[in-house]
Design a protein around this motif. Structure first.
Motif, PDB file in Angstrom:
ATOM      1  N   LEU A 106      29.296  26.465  45.383  1.00 52.48           N
ATOM      2  CA  LEU A 106      28.763  27.336  44.338  1.00 52.48           C
ATOM      3  C   LEU A 106      29.784  27.460  43.219  1.00 52.48           C
ATOM      4  O   LEU A 106      30.961  27.732  43.473  1.00 52.48           O
ATOM      5  CB  LEU A 106      28.468  28.732  44.888  1.00 52.48           C
ATOM      6  N   VAL A 107      29.342  27.311  41.994  1.00 51.50           N
ATOM      7  CA  VAL A 107      30.225  27.477  40.843  1.00 51.50           C
ATOM      8  C   VAL A 107      30.660  28.942  40.719  1.00 51.50           C
ATOM      9  O   VAL A 107      31.678  29.248  40.103  1.00 51.50           O
ATOM     10  CB  VAL A 107      29.540  26.939  39.559  1.00 51.50           C
ATOM     11  N   ALA A 108      29.924  29.842  41.346  1.00 50.60           N
ATOM     12  CA  ALA A 108      30.259  31.271  41.283  1.00 50.60           C
ATOM     13  C   ALA A 108      31.638  31.559  41.871  1.00 50.60           C
ATOM     14  O   ALA A 108      32.314  32.495  41.445  1.00 50.60           O
ATOM     15  CB  ALA A 108      29.193  32.092  42.011  1.00 50.60           C
TER      16      ALA A 108
ATOM     17  N   HIS B 135      38.170  33.322  37.995  1.00 46.95           N
ATOM     18  CA  HIS B 135      38.521  33.568  36.590  1.00 46.95           C
ATOM     19  C   HIS B 135      38.495  35.058  36.258  1.00 46.95           C
ATOM     20  O   HIS B 135      39.270  35.528  35.427  1.00 46.95           O
ATOM     21  CB  HIS B 135      37.580  32.818  35.647  1.00 46.95           C
ATOM     22  N   LYS B 136      37.608  35.784  36.911  1.00 42.32           N
ATOM     23  CA  LYS B 136      37.496  37.231  36.686  1.00 42.32           C
ATOM     24  C   LYS B 136      38.484  38.014  37.543  1.00 42.32           C
ATOM     25  O   LYS B 136      38.627  39.226  37.381  1.00 42.32           O
ATOM     26  CB  LYS B 136      36.073  37.711  37.006  1.00 42.32           C
TER      27      LYS B 136
ATOM     28  N   ARG C 282      32.039  38.737  46.328  1.00 45.34           N
ATOM     29  CA  ARG C 282      31.193  39.924  46.551  1.00 45.34           C
ATOM     30  C   ARG C 282      31.117  40.793  45.302  1.00 45.34           C
ATOM     31  O   ARG C 282      30.094  41.448  45.045  1.00 45.34           O
ATOM     32  CB  ARG C 282      31.779  40.731  47.712  1.00 45.34           C
ATOM     33  N   ASP C 283      32.174  40.795  44.509  1.00 48.66           N
ATOM     34  CA  ASP C 283      32.252  41.655  43.321  1.00 48.66           C
ATOM     35  C   ASP C 283      31.928  40.915  42.023  1.00 48.66           C
ATOM     36  O   ASP C 283      32.122  41.462  40.934  1.00 48.66           O
ATOM     37  CB  ASP C 283      33.651  42.278  43.233  1.00 48.66           C
ATOM     38  N   TYR C 284      31.444  39.695  42.140  1.00 44.09           N
ATOM     39  CA  TYR C 284      31.077  38.919  40.960  1.00 44.09           C
ATOM     40  C   TYR C 284      29.563  38.976  40.789  1.00 44.09           C
ATOM     41  O   TYR C 284      28.806  38.789  41.743  1.00 44.09           O
ATOM     42  CB  TYR C 284      31.540  37.466  41.103  1.00 44.09           C
ATOM     43  N   SER C 285      29.115  39.230  39.573  1.00 40.22           N
ATOM     44  CA  SER C 285      27.687  39.373  39.299  1.00 40.22           C
ATOM     45  C   SER C 285      27.021  38.000  39.198  1.00 40.22           C
ATOM     46  O   SER C 285      27.129  37.316  38.182  1.00 40.22           O
ATOM     47  CB  SER C 285      27.495  40.160  37.999  1.00 40.22           C
TER      48      SER C 285
END
Length: 195
Positions: free
Chosen positions: A158-160, A166-167, A172-175
């Motif tokens: 997953l690119v997420a 980066h964030k 779990r905390d990435y939208s």
């Protein structure tokens, strides 16, 4: 518990695994992630100070180790045989992440050769598994045919994960619509280690 994440090849999800297993273990007890990689990827990920656990460099971790019941070590890629011995002696579990890519699997088999002679507790984690192909299934069959210790859970491609880094947050905390699935997979890996 001391867990080292190690691989003979970069790009297999070593730091991503270290970050997310540290987040899982932090839910159980205070957890320290030691970044022993030359790239200092875990330290870079933690710059925003949004991670739920503490990240220290290898040199800076010495005085902290006694304070943490759980320690995750993000090792450098391609450790020497002597480093493998040190990791085997000092860890409760070594996790060897690998993608289904044949070059990564080859490096994993080479790592297993070294680890087998050390009589160390290790387990292989399939990472970056693309659900649209049969690569993950074929890699699992190949590893199981050799009777190698393997996590039941696989980590999806997953690119997420990259965007979360980066964030400066865990997945779990990435939208992202797939964040719950991705965190669920690392949570499942954590449960295989420490229910």
């Amino acid at each position: 518990m001391i867990i080292a994440i190690t691989a003979l090849k970069g790009g297999v999800g070593k730091t991503t695994t270290a970050i997310h297993l540290a987040a899982y273990l932090q839910q159980k007890a205070p957890t320290l992630l030691i970044d022993a990689d030359r790239n200092r990827s875990a330290l870079i990920w933690s710059r925003e100070e949004k991670l739920p656990f503490y990240v220290a460099s290898q040199a800076g971790a010495t005085s902290l180790i006694r304070k943490y019941p759980h320690i995750i070590i993000d090792t450098r890629a391609r450790p020497e045989a002597e480093e493998f011995r040190d990791l085997a002696d000092g860890s409760d579990l070594l996790i060897v992440p690998t993608t289904p890519n044949h070059l990564d699997l080859d490096a994993t088999f080479k790592a297993v050769e070294q680890l087998s002679s050390l009589k160390v507790n290790y387990k292989i984690l399939l990472t970056k598994v693309d659900a649209r192909t049969k690569g993950g299934q074929q890699a699992r069959q190949l590893l199981e045919a050799e009777n190698l210790p393997l996590f039941k859970t696989e980590i999806p491609l997953l690119v997420a994960f990259e965007r979360a880094s980066h964030k400066g947050v865990i997945i779990r905390d990435y939208s992202d619509p797939r964040s719950a699935l991705a965190w669920g997979r690392y949570k499942a890996v954590g449960q295989e280690i420490l229910p």
